[in-house]
Structure formats: C-alpha cells, structure tokens
Design an enzyme around this catalytic site. Structure first.
Site, mmCIF file in Angstrom:
data_model
loop_
_atom_site.group_PDB
_atom_site.id
_atom_site.type_symbol
_atom_site.label_atom_id
_atom_site.label_comp_id
_atom_site.label_asym_id
_atom_site.label_seq_id
_atom_site.Cartn_x
_atom_site.Cartn_y
_atom_site.Cartn_z
ATOM 1 C CE1 TYR A 143 45.480 39.138 37.831
ATOM 2 C CE2 TYR A 143 44.507 41.124 36.929
ATOM 3 C CZ TYR A 143 44.418 39.997 37.723
ATOM 4 O OH TYR A 143 43.239 39.732 38.388
ATOM 5 C CE LYS A 193 46.499 35.848 53.205
ATOM 6 N NZ LYS A 193 45.313 35.692 54.051
ATOM 7 C CG ASP A 225 42.249 37.342 54.692
ATOM 8 O OD1 ASP A 225 42.839 38.421 54.909
ATOM 9 O OD2 ASP A 225 42.564 36.280 55.264
ATOM 10 C CG ASP A 249 40.613 42.226 38.223
ATOM 11 O OD1 ASP A 249 39.636 42.905 37.861
ATOM 12 O OD2 ASP A 249 40.943 41.145 37.673
ATOM 13 C CG ASP A 253 34.497 42.919 39.244
ATOM 14 O OD1 ASP A 253 35.047 43.932 38.767
ATOM 15 O OD2 ASP A 253 34.081 41.966 38.550
HETATM 16 C C1 LIG Z 1 39.935 41.741 31.346
HETATM 17 C C2 LIG Z 1 40.956 41.813 32.445
HETATM 18 C C3 LIG Z 1 42.325 41.680 31.881
HETATM 19 C C4 LIG Z 1 40.796 43.110 33.261
HETATM 20 C C5 LIG Z 1 41.790 43.162 34.395
HETATM 21 O O1 LIG Z 1 41.979 42.203 35.114
HETATM 22 O O2 LIG Z 1 42.378 44.215 34.596
HETATM 23 C C6 LIG Z 1 39.420 43.341 33.848
HETATM 24 O O3 LIG Z 1 39.050 42.352 34.735
HETATM 25 C C7 LIG Z 1 39.352 44.701 34.497
HETATM 26 O O4 LIG Z 1 39.005 44.755 35.675
HETATM 27 O O5 LIG Z 1 39.618 45.698 33.815
HETATM 28 MG MG LIG Z 2 38.143 43.123 36.509
#
Ligand SMILES: CC(C)[C@H](C(=O)O)[C@@H](O)C(=O)O
Ligand SMILES: [Mg+2]
Ligand SMILES: NC(=O)c1ccc[n+]([C@@H]2O[C@H](COP(=O)([O-])OP(=O)(O)OC[C@H]3O[C@@H](n4cnc5c(N)ncnc54)[C@H](O)[C@@H]3O)[C@@H](O)[C@H]2O)c1
Length: 361
Positions: A143, A193, A225, A249, A253
C-alpha cells in the site's frame, strides 16, 4: 482528566457513526468526571469537495495537538479510482496513518456473548467462542510501495505496485504481537506467503528470531491462503494473528463476518508516540449512507479501545463494552445483525440505548 480529541467524521456513514460514538464518549466522560474537548479535522471526500484535496495541509499537525483521533470512514463512488490521487479519500487516510507513525493496527475480532446466533459458522464452532486479535502492519508493504504505470511496446499498458518491507518494520510489529500475546492467551500466528514472496521470507525470518526471544509464547507460521480458510473453519484456534498490511486488511474483513457483522468491529492504530487513531474497520458504506441504518457499535467500541490504549483507562473501556453487550443481550439489533423478519433499530436509537446503559451500569 482533560482529553483533547480530533474528530474526523469523513464520508458516507462516517458522520452518522461518529455522532453516536461521540455521544457515548461524552456520557462516559461525564460519568467518570473527565473533560473532553473536540477538534474537527477535515479529511476524505468531504475535504476534496471543500478545499480541492482529500488531505488538506496541516492535517497531521492538527491531529498531533490532540491526545487521540476518532475517525468514522472515508471514501465513496464520487471520489473513485478515476480521480487524481490527491483527490481520493483513501490516499488521505494512508497518508495520515503514515504521518502519525501508526504502524500497528489492532483489530480485535470477538464473538460477543449475545451474538453467537449471528455467527454464520457451525453451532459447535460458535459455541467454542471466537476472540482473536489481528495485528496488522499499517504503514508499509504494497500500500506504500512505489507505483508505476507505463506503455509497453507489445502488451499495452502495464502497471506495478512494489511490496517492500525492512527488517526494522517487521521487527517492531512483531514485538507488538508477542507483547500482546503475553497479555492474552499466549499464542502468535504469523501469516505470510513465504512459499512465494521474498518479503514474506524476510518476515518469517524476523518472526522466528522474535519467537526465540519469547519462549513463553506459542508460535506458528500460517500461509495466508490457509489462514483465510482456517478463519471460517475454526477461528477459535487463533489468539494473536500478526500479518503484513494487505493480508491484514483482507483477513480482518473476513474475521469480522464470522463474528456477525463488519459493523461490530473496532480498531486502534498506534505507533510509538501519541496520538493513536481509533476507527471502525468498515468503510463509508455508500449503499446505506444517510438512511439511519448503519451499525454504530464498531465506532463505539473504538472509543473503548481509545480509553484502553491511549488513556490507560480500563474502567471506562469496560463500561462501554459492558453497555454494548447489555444492549445486545436485550435483543436490540441494527439491520446488519437482525435476523430476517426481526425488527431492527436505527443508528441513532442504537446509540441512545448504549448511552442509556452506560449510565445504568
Ligand atoms: C480505505 C483503505 C485505504 C483502508 C485500508 O486498506 O487500510 C481500509 O480498507 C481499512 O481497512 O481501513
Ligand atoms: Mg479494509
Ligand atoms: N477506514 C476507512 O475509512 C475505510 C475502510 C474500508 C473502506 N473504505 C472506503 O469505503 C468505501 C466503500 O467501501 P466498501 O463498500 O468496499 O466497504 P464498506 O465497509 O464501506 O461496506 C461493505 C458492506 O458492509 C456494509 N457495512 C459497512 N459498515 C457497516 C455498518 N457500520 N453497519 C452496517 N453495515 C455496514 C455496507 O453497507 C456494505 O454492504 C470505499 O471508498 C472504500 O475505499 C474506507
């Protein structure tokens, strides 16, 4: 105590969830006798609209005058990938994290006691409990690597994103993970990985060095994975999961959904000095923005993390967490966690119920 807090409401549902979190923060402050001063900080798509760039000059400096930062979420289709970088909300968020030196992103994923029925996994898996702490490296990796886009002679356009990590970056996030494991159940799972990536092989070497320094902590390597699969097969096996920026990231989620909803999970981003930044792990949810449908609990629990990690105030953090659990135990649900056909409450009502409980506890 007196606390000065920077508020970044942001875009989409950001302002809605921040308003409820501030309501809870004020209620807790009053209950425990603290004074709170707020500093509004403009960042994200709303800043692009107001001043032409998503990360206005002086943003980090304004935040540095505060004890902590509370952020809702930024982004939305209006400021999409077709816009120049300086107008995109995500660029601003990454820049703020970097400028504040917030390399450690703590993303706890726990199945709250009243939410076992919202866990999409097998009943026996949910009954075992889920309580993991994802430790995501936040200011390095792909990133933040050099990006490039250029015309080739025979393959059209080509684009590159560089994934880079130094030993020093890996070591400091690794130490955080081992230290946290000592305060929890004593296990670190390092996700990489290493069967493909050079950055992951360096990551693994540094983690092994650290593991030898923490013999009291159980350590394992997990390929990313496999980790994605294990998170839905048996998330209860994990205690502290440490990983690089992009893997963290994505995996956080995924972890959120096994605990019921992304609307429930908070985060703390911390570095070696003040201020820490506290935000839900979710985004600006343009699909439900402005409809009083967003779950404010992730942002409210981020305030609890602020008390715990920036202010070393466990009693205040516990009060918020207990209030959230009590409201959930009474069966109150926002639409994201309601069962089909079940009546749900809105963002504002959920905030009000939690404030009421904070006062009763
Ligand atoms: C919006 C994006 C840049 C951010 C990230 O990847 O860190 C988001 O997905 C998060 O998880 O805070
Ligand atoms: Mg995110
Ligand atoms: N930290 C941040 O500011 C942050 C984090 C993630 C994404 N984003 C940005 O947000 C924008 C939208 O991204 P996305 O749609 O991929 O992810 P998102 O997290 O905003 O939404 C994904 C899904 O989850 C739901 N959801 C999210 N938060 C919720 C909540 N509190 N209550 C109920 N439901 C909720 C949304 O309605 C949507 O269906 C993008 O611009 C993205 O870059 C920002």
């Amino acid at each position: 105590m007196n606390y000065k807090i920077a508020l970044i409401r942001g875009d989409g549902i950001g302002p809605e969830v921040v308003d409820e979190a501030v309501g809870v923060l004020n209620t807790v402050a009053e209950k425990f006798g603290h004074q709170v001063e707020y500093v509004d900080v403009l960042l994200g798509g709303c800043a692009t609209d107001a001043v032409g760039k998503s990360y206005p000059d002086g943003t980090a400096e304004r935040c540095k005058t505060c004890d902590a930062v509370l952020l809702g979420a930024v982004g939305g289709p209006k400021w999409g990938a077709d816009k120049p970088a300086e107008q995109r909300p995500e660029t601003a968020l990454l820049a703020l994290r970097k400028d504040l030196g917030l390399y450690a992103n703590l993303r706890p994923a726990s199945l709250r006691p009243a939410m076992t029925d919202a866990c999409p996994l097998k009943k026996e898996t949910a009954d075992k409990g889920i309580d993991l702490m994802m430790v995501r490296e936040l200011t390095g990796g792909i990133y933040f690597g050099k990006r490039n886009k250029y015309q080739t002679e025979d393959r059209g356009m080509e684009a590159t994103d560089l994934m880079a990590y130094s030993e020093q970056e890996i070591e400091r996030i690794g130490r955080r993970a081992f230290e946290l494991a000592r305060l929890r159940r004593g296990k670190v799972s390092s996700v990489d990985k290493a069967n493909v990536l050079e950055t992951s092989r360096l990551w693994r070497n540094v983690m092994h060095r650290l593991a030898a320094e923490y013999p009291d902590v159980q350590y394992e390597d997990v390929l990313v994975d496999n980790c994605a699969m294990q998170l839905v097969r048996d998330p209860g096996q994990f205690d502290v999961v440490v990983t690089e920026n992009m893997f963290g990231d994505i995996l956080s989620d995924e972890a959120s959904m096994v605990t019921g909803s992304i609307g429930l999970l908070p985060s703390a981003s911390i570095g070696d000095g003040a201020p820490g930044l506290y935000e839900p792990i979710h985004g600006s949810a343009p699909d439900i923005a402005g409809q009083d449908k967003a779950n404010p609990i992730a942002t409210i629990l981020s305030v609890a993390m602020m008390f715990r990690y920036s202010f070393q105030r466990a009693a205040e953090a516990d009060a918020i967490e207990r209030a959230v659990d009590a409201v959930l135990a009474e069966g109150w649900r926002t639409p994201d966690i309601a069962k089909p056909g079940e009546k749900a409450v809105g963002t504002r009502e959920m905030g009000r119920l939690i404030r009421e409980k904070v006062n009763m506890i």
